[in-house]
Write a protein that holds these residues in place. Sequence first.
Motif, PDB file in Angstrom:
ATOM      1  N   VAL A 146      21.746 -36.433   3.910  1.00 22.27           N
ATOM      2  CA  VAL A 146      22.387 -37.046   2.748  1.00 22.27           C
ATOM      3  C   VAL A 146      22.337 -38.569   2.852  1.00 22.27           C
ATOM      4  O   VAL A 146      22.047 -39.266   1.858  1.00 22.27           O
ATOM      5  CB  VAL A 146      23.843 -36.551   2.628  1.00 22.27           C
ATOM      6  N   PHE A 147      22.586 -39.097   4.044  1.00 19.56           N
ATOM      7  CA  PHE A 147      22.583 -40.549   4.196  1.00 19.56           C
ATOM      8  C   PHE A 147      21.200 -41.144   3.948  1.00 19.56           C
ATOM      9  O   PHE A 147      21.061 -42.139   3.227  1.00 19.56           O
ATOM     10  CB  PHE A 147      23.066 -40.934   5.592  1.00 19.56           C
ATOM     11  N   ARG A 148      20.182 -40.545   4.518  1.00 23.45           N
ATOM     12  CA  ARG A 148      18.844 -41.104   4.357  1.00 23.45           C
ATOM     13  C   ARG A 148      18.311 -40.939   2.930  1.00 23.45           C
ATOM     14  O   ARG A 148      17.332 -41.587   2.539  1.00 23.45           O
ATOM     15  CB  ARG A 148      17.873 -40.460   5.348  1.00 23.45           C
ATOM     16  N   SER A 149      18.964 -40.069   2.141  1.00 24.06           N
ATOM     17  CA  SER A 149      18.518 -39.821   0.766  1.00 24.06           C
ATOM     18  C   SER A 149      19.236 -40.680  -0.255  1.00 24.06           C
ATOM     19  O   SER A 149      18.934 -40.580  -1.453  1.00 24.06           O
ATOM     20  CB  SER A 149      18.734 -38.337   0.409  1.00 24.06           C
ATOM     21  N   HIS A 150      20.172 -41.542   0.193  1.00 29.19           N
ATOM     22  CA  HIS A 150      21.004 -42.219  -0.806  1.00 29.19           C
ATOM     23  C   HIS A 150      20.202 -43.161  -1.708  1.00 29.19           C
ATOM     24  O   HIS A 150      20.521 -43.295  -2.898  1.00 29.19           O
ATOM     25  CB  HIS A 150      22.180 -42.953  -0.148  1.00 29.19           C
ATOM     26  N   GLU A 151      19.143 -43.774  -1.190  1.00 32.20           N
ATOM     27  CA  GLU A 151      18.346 -44.669  -2.034  1.00 32.20           C
ATOM     28  C   GLU A 151      17.547 -43.868  -3.059  1.00 32.20           C
ATOM     29  O   GLU A 151      17.422 -44.279  -4.222  1.00 32.20           O
ATOM     30  CB  GLU A 151      17.432 -45.529  -1.166  1.00 32.20           C
ATOM     31  N   SER A 152      17.004 -42.730  -2.638  1.00 33.41           N
ATOM     32  CA  SER A 152      16.292 -41.866  -3.590  1.00 33.41           C
ATOM     33  C   SER A 152      17.236 -41.351  -4.669  1.00 33.41           C
ATOM     34  O   SER A 152      16.879 -41.302  -5.856  1.00 33.41           O
ATOM     35  CB  SER A 152      15.661 -40.687  -2.847  1.00 33.41           C
ATOM     36  N   LEU A 153      18.429 -40.975  -4.277  1.00 30.16           N
ATOM     37  CA  LEU A 153      19.399 -40.477  -5.246  1.00 30.16           C
ATOM     38  C   LEU A 153      19.778 -41.566  -6.242  1.00 30.16           C
ATOM     39  O   LEU A 153      19.930 -41.297  -7.441  1.00 30.16           O
ATOM     40  CB  LEU A 153      20.644 -39.966  -4.523  1.00 30.16           C
ATOM     41  N   ARG A 154      19.906 -42.806  -5.762  1.00 29.15           N
ATOM     42  CA  ARG A 154      20.216 -43.908  -6.674  1.00 29.15           C
ATOM     43  C   ARG A 154      19.084 -44.150  -7.677  1.00 29.15           C
ATOM     44  O   ARG A 154      19.319 -44.675  -8.770  1.00 29.15           O
ATOM     45  CB  ARG A 154      20.476 -45.194  -5.893  1.00 29.15           C
ATOM     46  N   ALA A 155      17.888 -43.748  -7.282  1.00 32.89           N
ATOM     47  CA  ALA A 155      16.741 -43.891  -8.188  1.00 32.89           C
ATOM     48  C   ALA A 155      16.555 -42.668  -9.075  1.00 32.89           C
ATOM     49  O   ALA A 155      15.590 -42.602  -9.847  1.00 32.89           O
ATOM     50  CB  ALA A 155      15.473 -44.135  -7.371  1.00 32.89           C
ATOM     51  N   GLY A 156      17.458 -41.693  -8.942  1.00 27.55           N
ATOM     52  CA  GLY A 156      17.376 -40.502  -9.779  1.00 27.55           C
ATOM     53  C   GLY A 156      16.485 -39.419  -9.220  1.00 27.55           C
ATOM     54  O   GLY A 156      16.224 -38.422  -9.911  1.00 27.55           O
ATOM     55  N   ARG A 157      16.028 -39.583  -7.981  1.00 22.50           N
ATOM     56  CA  ARG A 157      15.181 -38.564  -7.356  1.00 22.50           C
ATOM     57  C   ARG A 157      16.032 -37.749  -6.378  1.00 22.50           C
ATOM     58  O   ARG A 157      16.809 -38.314  -5.607  1.00 22.50           O
ATOM     59  CB  ARG A 157      14.014 -39.204  -6.610  1.00 22.50           C
ATOM     60  N   ILE A 158      15.858 -36.444  -6.396  1.00 26.10           N
ATOM     61  CA  ILE A 158      16.639 -35.553  -5.537  1.00 26.10           C
ATOM     62  C   ILE A 158      15.699 -34.889  -4.542  1.00 26.10           C
ATOM     63  O   ILE A 158      14.984 -33.942  -4.887  1.00 26.10           O
ATOM     64  CB  ILE A 158      17.388 -34.488  -6.360  1.00 26.10           C
ATOM     65  N   PRO A 159      15.661 -35.372  -3.314  1.00 25.79           N
ATOM     66  CA  PRO A 159      14.797 -34.745  -2.314  1.00 25.79           C
ATOM     67  C   PRO A 159      15.203 -33.289  -2.091  1.00 25.79           C
ATOM     68  O   PRO A 159      16.398 -32.954  -2.117  1.00 25.79           O
ATOM     69  CB  PRO A 159      15.049 -35.585  -1.049  1.00 25.79           C
ATOM     70  N   PRO A 160      14.242 -32.385  -1.873  1.00 20.55           N
ATOM     71  CA  PRO A 160      14.575 -30.969  -1.629  1.00 20.55           C
ATOM     72  C   PRO A 160      15.473 -30.765  -0.416  1.00 20.55           C
ATOM     73  O   PRO A 160      16.163 -29.750  -0.318  1.00 20.55           O
ATOM     74  CB  PRO A 160      13.199 -30.324  -1.400  1.00 20.55           C
ATOM     75  N   SER A 161      15.468 -31.742   0.482  1.00 16.76           N
ATOM     76  CA  SER A 161      16.293 -31.594   1.686  1.00 16.76           C
ATOM     77  C   SER A 161      17.787 -31.692   1.390  1.00 16.76           C
ATOM     78  O   SER A 161      18.612 -31.206   2.169  1.00 16.76           O
ATOM     79  CB  SER A 161      15.907 -32.662   2.714  1.00 16.76           C
ATOM     80  N   VAL A 162      18.163 -32.316   0.272  1.00 18.02           N
ATOM     81  CA  VAL A 162      19.589 -32.481  -0.043  1.00 18.02           C
ATOM     82  C   VAL A 162      20.263 -31.131  -0.308  1.00 18.02           C
ATOM     83  O   VAL A 162      21.329 -30.843   0.268  1.00 18.02           O
ATOM     84  CB  VAL A 162      19.782 -33.463  -1.211  1.00 18.02           C
ATOM     85  N   PRO A 163      19.703 -30.264  -1.161  1.00 20.48           N
ATOM     86  CA  PRO A 163      20.309 -28.929  -1.287  1.00 20.48           C
ATOM     87  C   PRO A 163      20.348 -28.183   0.047  1.00 20.48           C
ATOM     88  O   PRO A 163      21.305 -27.444   0.315  1.00 20.48           O
ATOM     89  CB  PRO A 163      19.397 -28.219  -2.299  1.00 20.48           C
ATOM     90  N   ALA A 164      19.321 -28.383   0.886  1.00 23.53           N
ATOM     91  CA  ALA A 164      19.335 -27.738   2.201  1.00 23.53           C
ATOM     92  C   ALA A 164      20.507 -28.235   3.044  1.00 23.53           C
ATOM     93  O   ALA A 164      21.110 -27.469   3.809  1.00 23.53           O
ATOM     94  CB  ALA A 164      18.010 -28.004   2.919  1.00 23.53           C
ATOM     95  N   ALA A 165      20.850 -29.524   2.895  1.00 25.51           N
ATOM     96  CA  ALA A 165      21.993 -30.072   3.619  1.00 25.51           C
ATOM     97  C   ALA A 165      23.286 -29.405   3.172  1.00 25.51           C
ATOM     98  O   ALA A 165      24.179 -29.134   3.995  1.00 25.51           O
ATOM     99  CB  ALA A 165      22.078 -31.586   3.390  1.00 25.51           C
ATOM    100  N   MET A 166      23.409 -29.126   1.883  1.00 23.93           N
ATOM    101  CA  MET A 166      24.607 -28.445   1.385  1.00 23.93           C
ATOM    102  C   MET A 166      24.714 -27.040   1.971  1.00 23.93           C
ATOM    103  O   MET A 166      25.813 -26.568   2.306  1.00 23.93           O
ATOM    104  CB  MET A 166      24.592 -28.380  -0.145  1.00 23.93           C
TER     105      MET A 166
END
Length: 490
Positions: A146-166
């Motif tokens: 989740v932490f490493r994805s915060h910049e992608s999320l701010r850009a509106g992109r959702i890496p597939p790894s984020v749902p896996a983190a949940m």
Amino acid sequence: MDKIRDRFPVWYTPVLLLIGMALRASTFGDPNLHVDEAFYQTVGIAMHHGAIPYVDVWDRKPWGLFFFYYLIAFISQSPLAYQLIATVFVAATAWMIGRIASVWSSPRAGLFAGIVYLLWLDEMQGFGGQGPVFYNLFMVVAGWIVFRSHESLRAGRIPPSVPAAMLLAGIAITFKPTAFFESCFFGLYGLYHLSRSSIPRARLALNAAGWMVLGAVPAIAISAWYWLHGYWDIYWQAMVLSNLSKPGFLYASTMRALVTFIFLAPIIVVVPLSLATWRGEGRRFTTWWMFAALLGLLSVPNFYMHYSLPLLIPLCLYTATFFQRRIAGPLGLVALTLWSLQSSHAFDFEHTRQSQRAMAALADAIRTHDNGGDLFIVDGPPQLYILTGHRFPTPLVFPHHLGHLIEKDLSHLSTIGETRRVLGLRPGIVVMPDKPRQDPPNMEVIDAVTAYVTTHCRKVAGVETPDLLTSARMNVWADCRQDKGRPARP
């Protein structure tokens, strides 16, 4: 904002693994390391023989923890199996701590932060296979994703790894429900950054719902199984009602909280030294993570020291910027190492040998006097059932459930009712300590069992039986007469 960099060397993995093994090697093979994990292993093995958690063997711990020990039992039923796997898990968790910390510090500082995690596990009773020893790895991986994805999320992109983190966070909840608070933080953190993008509100809401479902799926699936198989009332009592009904003892809890703070104090002292020079997203993320972990600890205010093991991850992350200092960093690690080792159980190989001899002596005494009747263990090592091939005469197998007053009638069974039922079966062997181990003890149970053994049985062995925190003399009462009226043998 911190730039996310994967620069933590892979070769630090064997370094951390070797340190972890060195710190824990003296516990390898100990069959009675701690009452909790001895019970988890006992249940995991019993599941291979058809036992259903909560139905055939009762406790309040979530199903995922027992299932994990069930999986380990496929490899081996020796305690060495779970202890080695625990060592791999703690080394991997330490490596992930270092990897995250190196984002805002240096690889060396991240390595030092991971080493502090390994050192303080023993301090906080994480020397063996307590639940957080395993699920902390799931949480730190989820946190990193989740932490490493915060910049992608701010850009509106959702890496597939984020749902896996949940999903990983949801699995952690099936080990310990207090992981819910950290899981919520990871989801909210991701949603906050996603909401800062130009993503449509409907899509944001859809992702929020999807992440919540993924986090809840493991627990829902387990609950659904118990409902479909007709065990819902037992499961609900174990997971919810028993926790709400358990009485609290303010003085004991306060003392445990104070001791926990004292043992964490050396790390806590380093935190403001790090915060003095640390800014950026990493600091905000770690601070909120610490707050979520604290909420988890406070949600079950019994304050047993191992309950604080989830705090070690954000605490160790806090230390990294201090360890980045060229001279003070290494000196600080040396000081923390010396502080930890002076009160550590590391390198106490004789204790494990004593424990092995004690458990072997108890098992031998039971086998020698086995007349084919039931074995009944009251406030004693539950693994003796497995070691001697006896069935559980009652679902109340965990020592505290019969011996501790605060556990009285918390299950779906009457504590004294179960005790009398088992005694009515005329068990051939009874194992119990020579004096109550719990405070306060359930004297109603202890008196009933004492009356039975002194009337119908004779004491055939008394063995001083240590675990890593306490020791008690366990008495084996055997050759129990089947009639009610004849006196016990001298």
